[in-house]
Design an enzyme around this catalytic site. Structure first.
Site, PDB file in Angstrom:
ATOM      1  N   THR A 112      86.387  47.585   9.605  1.00  0.00           N
ATOM      2  CA  THR A 112      86.889  46.754  10.708  1.00  0.00           C
ATOM      3  C   THR A 112      86.274  47.176  12.037  1.00  0.00           C
ATOM      4  O   THR A 112      85.715  46.354  12.774  1.00  0.00           O
ATOM      5  CB  THR A 112      88.426  46.880  10.781  1.00  0.00           C
ATOM      6  N   VAL A 113      86.351  48.466  12.349  1.00  0.00           N
ATOM      7  CA  VAL A 113      85.876  48.918  13.665  1.00  0.00           C
ATOM      8  C   VAL A 113      84.348  48.933  13.711  1.00  0.00           C
ATOM      9  O   VAL A 113      83.738  48.478  14.691  1.00  0.00           O
ATOM     10  CB  VAL A 113      86.450  50.310  14.027  1.00  0.00           C
ATOM     11  N   ARG A 165      78.442  50.306   0.772  1.00  0.00           N
ATOM     12  CA  ARG A 165      78.642  48.961   0.200  1.00  0.00           C
ATOM     13  C   ARG A 165      77.428  48.063   0.484  1.00  0.00           C
ATOM     14  O   ARG A 165      76.596  48.375   1.334  1.00  0.00           O
ATOM     15  CB  ARG A 165      79.919  48.357   0.786  1.00  0.00           C
ATOM     16  N   VAL A 171      92.804  56.887  20.552  1.00  0.00           N
ATOM     17  CA  VAL A 171      94.191  56.704  20.995  1.00  0.00           C
ATOM     18  C   VAL A 171      94.279  55.386  21.755  1.00  0.00           C
ATOM     19  O   VAL A 171      93.514  55.147  22.694  1.00  0.00           O
ATOM     20  CB  VAL A 171      94.655  57.843  21.932  1.00  0.00           C
ATOM     21  N   GLY A 205      93.530  52.318  20.867  1.00  0.00           N
ATOM     22  CA  GLY A 205      92.537  51.265  20.605  1.00  0.00           C
ATOM     23  C   GLY A 205      91.725  50.955  21.853  1.00  0.00           C
ATOM     24  O   GLY A 205      90.974  51.799  22.348  1.00  0.00           O
ATOM     25  N   ILE A 262      92.753  50.521  24.886  1.00  0.00           N
ATOM     26  CA  ILE A 262      93.343  50.948  26.167  1.00  0.00           C
ATOM     27  C   ILE A 262      92.617  52.182  26.684  1.00  0.00           C
ATOM     28  O   ILE A 262      92.488  53.173  25.956  1.00  0.00           O
ATOM     29  CB  ILE A 262      94.833  51.329  26.000  1.00  0.00           C
ATOM     30  N   GLY A 321      94.035  43.354  10.185  1.00  0.00           N
ATOM     31  CA  GLY A 321      93.131  44.491  10.386  1.00  0.00           C
ATOM     32  C   GLY A 321      93.694  45.561  11.303  1.00  0.00           C
ATOM     33  O   GLY A 321      92.949  46.370  11.856  1.00  0.00           O
ATOM     34  N   LYS A 340      97.735  60.827  17.267  1.00  0.00           N
ATOM     35  CA  LYS A 340      97.411  60.375  18.625  1.00  0.00           C
ATOM     36  C   LYS A 340      98.165  61.186  19.674  1.00  0.00           C
ATOM     37  O   LYS A 340      97.586  61.573  20.702  1.00  0.00           O
ATOM     38  CB  LYS A 340      97.719  58.881  18.754  1.00  0.00           C
ATOM     39  N   GLY A 359      92.975  46.781  16.137  1.00  0.00           N
ATOM     40  CA  GLY A 359      92.239  45.527  15.940  1.00  0.00           C
ATOM     41  C   GLY A 359      90.762  45.742  16.190  1.00  0.00           C
ATOM     42  O   GLY A 359      90.352  46.658  16.915  1.00  0.00           O
TER      43      GLY A 359
HETATM   44  N1  HSE Z   1      96.442  51.662  12.274  1.00  0.00           N
HETATM   45  C1  HSE Z   1      96.332  51.921  13.673  1.00  0.00           C
HETATM   46  C2  HSE Z   1      97.432  51.161  14.397  1.00  0.00           C
HETATM   47  C3  HSE Z   1      94.970  51.489  14.133  1.00  0.00           C
HETATM   48  O1  HSE Z   1      98.065  50.292  13.775  1.00  0.00           O
HETATM   49  O2  HSE Z   1      97.688  51.438  15.555  1.00  0.00           O
HETATM   50  C4  HSE Z   1      94.618  51.946  15.504  1.00  0.00           C
HETATM   51  O3  HSE Z   1      94.583  53.330  15.596  1.00  0.00           O
END
Ligand code: HSE
Length: 403
Positions: free
Chosen positions: A11-12, A44, A127, A129, A131, A182, A200, A298
Site C-alpha cells: 500500500t505505502v 511479487r 507516526v 501517517g 501528519i 488499506g 508510535k 492510507g
Molecule cells: N495500521 C495503521 C493504522 C497504519 O491503522 O493507523 C498507519 O500506521
C-alpha cells in the site's frame, strides 16, 4: 537527476511511487532537479505495471548501485526490513521509512549507523501517517520540555470506534472495511490490540525524552473488548471512547507511557477526531498545548510523508539531520501504578458492593443488576486492587480511564 529506490510495493510503497509520478514537476522544482525511481524491490510479479521494468528481486542491486543515494523502506516488519536498512546505511545511502515497528525496536541502532556513515534515517511516516509530527517535535518544538504527548495514533481502531459510535456497525464489519481501505496492518491484531499505537507512542517518547521506550515494556490495551453497551454508557456520560497513546513526564524525569481506550469528553478536541483521522496533542512547557491533525493511515497520506523525507535527504545530502535517542539504559519508563485517573466502571453486582469499594462520583443502573460508575481520581494500583475485590462478589465487565 536524483536516483532513488523503493523497497516494498504494498500500500505505502506503491503510494510513494505514485506521489513521485503525480507531483514530479513540483518535486523537481523544490529539489532543483528531477527524481528518478530507479528500482522497486519486491518479490511479487508486477511486470504488467507501466513501470514493471523497474522491479527487482535482488536487494544487492540497490546496495551496490552508487547512483542510488536515497532508499524508501516500506516493506514493514523487522526481518528483511532491518537487514536491508542496515546495509543501505552502511553503503552510505539515506533511508526513509514508514516502518514504526522497526523504528520503535531498532531505531537507536539504525540512527547510530546513519550518524557514523554521515547519512540520514528519517521516519516521519512512522507516526500519524501524513501528519507532520516527528519534525515538529525535533525542530519547531525543540526548545520545550514536553509535559505530555497524547493522541489517537491508530487509524484502523479510530475508524472502527467511529463506526460503532455513530452507525452501530459491528466490530467485525468495521474492521473488514478498514482492511479494504488499506488502513489496517497485514495482521490487524497489531491495530486492534494496540500494538501499532504502542510502537508510535514509544517513538514519540523516544524523541521527546531522549532515551528508548521499549514497546515490550509499555502497557498496552486494545479495543477488541469494547462493546456497544460501553459505547452507549459513555454517550450518557457525555463522552466517547477513543484509543489513546499517552506519555506523561513526571517531576523526576521519568515518564508514564501506555496505550489504552479512554472515555473522553465530547468537548475535548480529541473527541471530534473521527474515522481514519489521527490527532496528537503535545503539551510543551513553553508552548502549552499544540495539536496535530490529519489522515493517520492510507496509501497516499502515508506515502506523502515518506516522499517528503526522501526529498529532505536530497536537500541534506551533505549535512545530516541530528536525530538520536539512547539505548534505554536510563530506564525512564515509570510503572503505571501511581498514575491517577478518574475511571469508568461497568459492574454486574450490588450497589452496596460498588459503593463500598470505589470513590463513586456518579452511579447509574441502565439495566437491572448492571451498574455504571464514574469514580473520583485514584491510582492504577488502587483501581486494580479494587477490581480484584469487586470480582469476589460480582463482575467488573469494563474499566477504563476517563480524561
Ligand atoms: N495500521 C495503521 C493504522 C497504519 O491503522 O493507523 C498507519 O500506521
Amino acid at each position: 537527476m536524483v536516483k532513488m529506490a523503493i523497497m516494498g510495493h504494498g500500500t505505502v510503497g506503491s503510494g510513494v511511487y505514485e506521489v513521485f509520478e503525480m507531483n514530479a514537476d513540483k518535486i523537481a522544482r523544490v529539489l532543483g532537479e528531477p527524481v528518478e525511481i530507479k528500482y522497486v524491490l519486491d518479490l511479487r510479479d508486477f511486470s504488467a505495471l507501466p513501470y514493471g521494468h523497474k522491479f527487482i528481486t535482488d536487494f544487492s542491486v540497490i546496495e551496490n548501485d552508487p547512483e542510488v543515494t536515497v532508499v524508501a523502506e516500506v516493506m514493514g516488519g523487522v526481518g528483511a526490513a532491518y537487514e536491508f536498512t542496515r546495509r543501505c546505511l552502511l553503503a552510505g545511502k539515506s533511508v526513509c521509512t514508514s516502518n514504526k515497528e522497526l523504528v520503535a525496536t531498532r531505531g537507536e541502532e539504525l540512527l547510530q549507523i546513519a550518524a557514523e556513515k554521515g547519512v540520514n534515517y528519517l521516519f516521519e511516516a512512522s507516526v500519524g501517517g501524513g501528519i507532520p509530527i516527528i519534525r515538529p517535535l525535533l525542530q519547531c518544538l525543540a526548545a520545550n520540555e514536553f509535559n505530555e504527548i497524547c493522541g489517537i495514533l491508530n487509524g484502523t481502531t479510530n475508524y472502527i470506534l467511529t463506526q460503532m459510535i455513530h452507525n452501530g456497525v459491528s466490530f467485525e464489519d468495521a474492521l473488514h472495511q478498514a482492511q479494504l481501505n488499506g488502513y489496517a496492518e497485514k495482521d490487524p491484531t497489531a491495530d486492534i490490540e494496540g500494538h501499532d499505537a504502542c510502537r508510535k507512542i514509544c517513538i514519540l517518547a523516544d524523541l521527546a525524552f531522549g532515551d528508548k521506550f521499549d514497546p515490550e515494556q509499555v502497557a498496552c490495551e486494545g479495543i477488541s473488548h469494547i462493546t456497544l453497551e460501553d459505547v452507549a454508557n459513555a454517550d450518557k456520560l457525555g463522552c466517547v471512547i477513543k484509543l489513546l497513546g499517552r506519555t506523561v513526564r513526571c517531576d523526576d524525569g521519568t515518564a508514564y507511557a501506555y496505550v489504552a481506550p479512554h472515555l473522553i469528553h465530547k468537548e475535548s478536541p480529541l473527541a471530534a477526531v473521527e474515522d481514519v483521522f489521527n490527532a496528537i496533542m503535545v503539551d510543551g512547557n513553553a508552548t502549552g498545548e499544540v495539536m496535530f491533525y490529519g489522515k493517520g493511515a492510507g496509501k497516499l497520506a502515508t506515502a506523502s510523508a515518506v516522499a517528503a523525507d526522501m526529498m529532505d535527504c536530497v536537500e541534506h545530502a551533505t549535512q545530516r539531520r541530528r536525530i538520536f535517542w539512547g539505548d534505554g539504559s536510563k530506564n525512564l519508563l515509570r510503572p503505571l501504578d501511581t498514575l491517577q485517573s478518574a475511571w469508568y466502571v461497568r459492574f454486574k453486582g450490588t450497589r452496596q458492593a460498588i459503593e463500598d469499594a470505589l470513590p463513586v462520583e456518579s452511579l447509574a443502573e441502565p439495566t437491572p443488576g448492571v451498574l455504571v460508575v464514574r469514580t473520583r481520581r485514584l491510582s492504577t494500583a488502587e483501581m486494580q486492587a479494587k477490581i480484584a475485590r469487586l470480582n469476589e462478589g460480582g463482575k467488573v465487565c469494563a474499566a477504563m480511564r476517563m480524561l
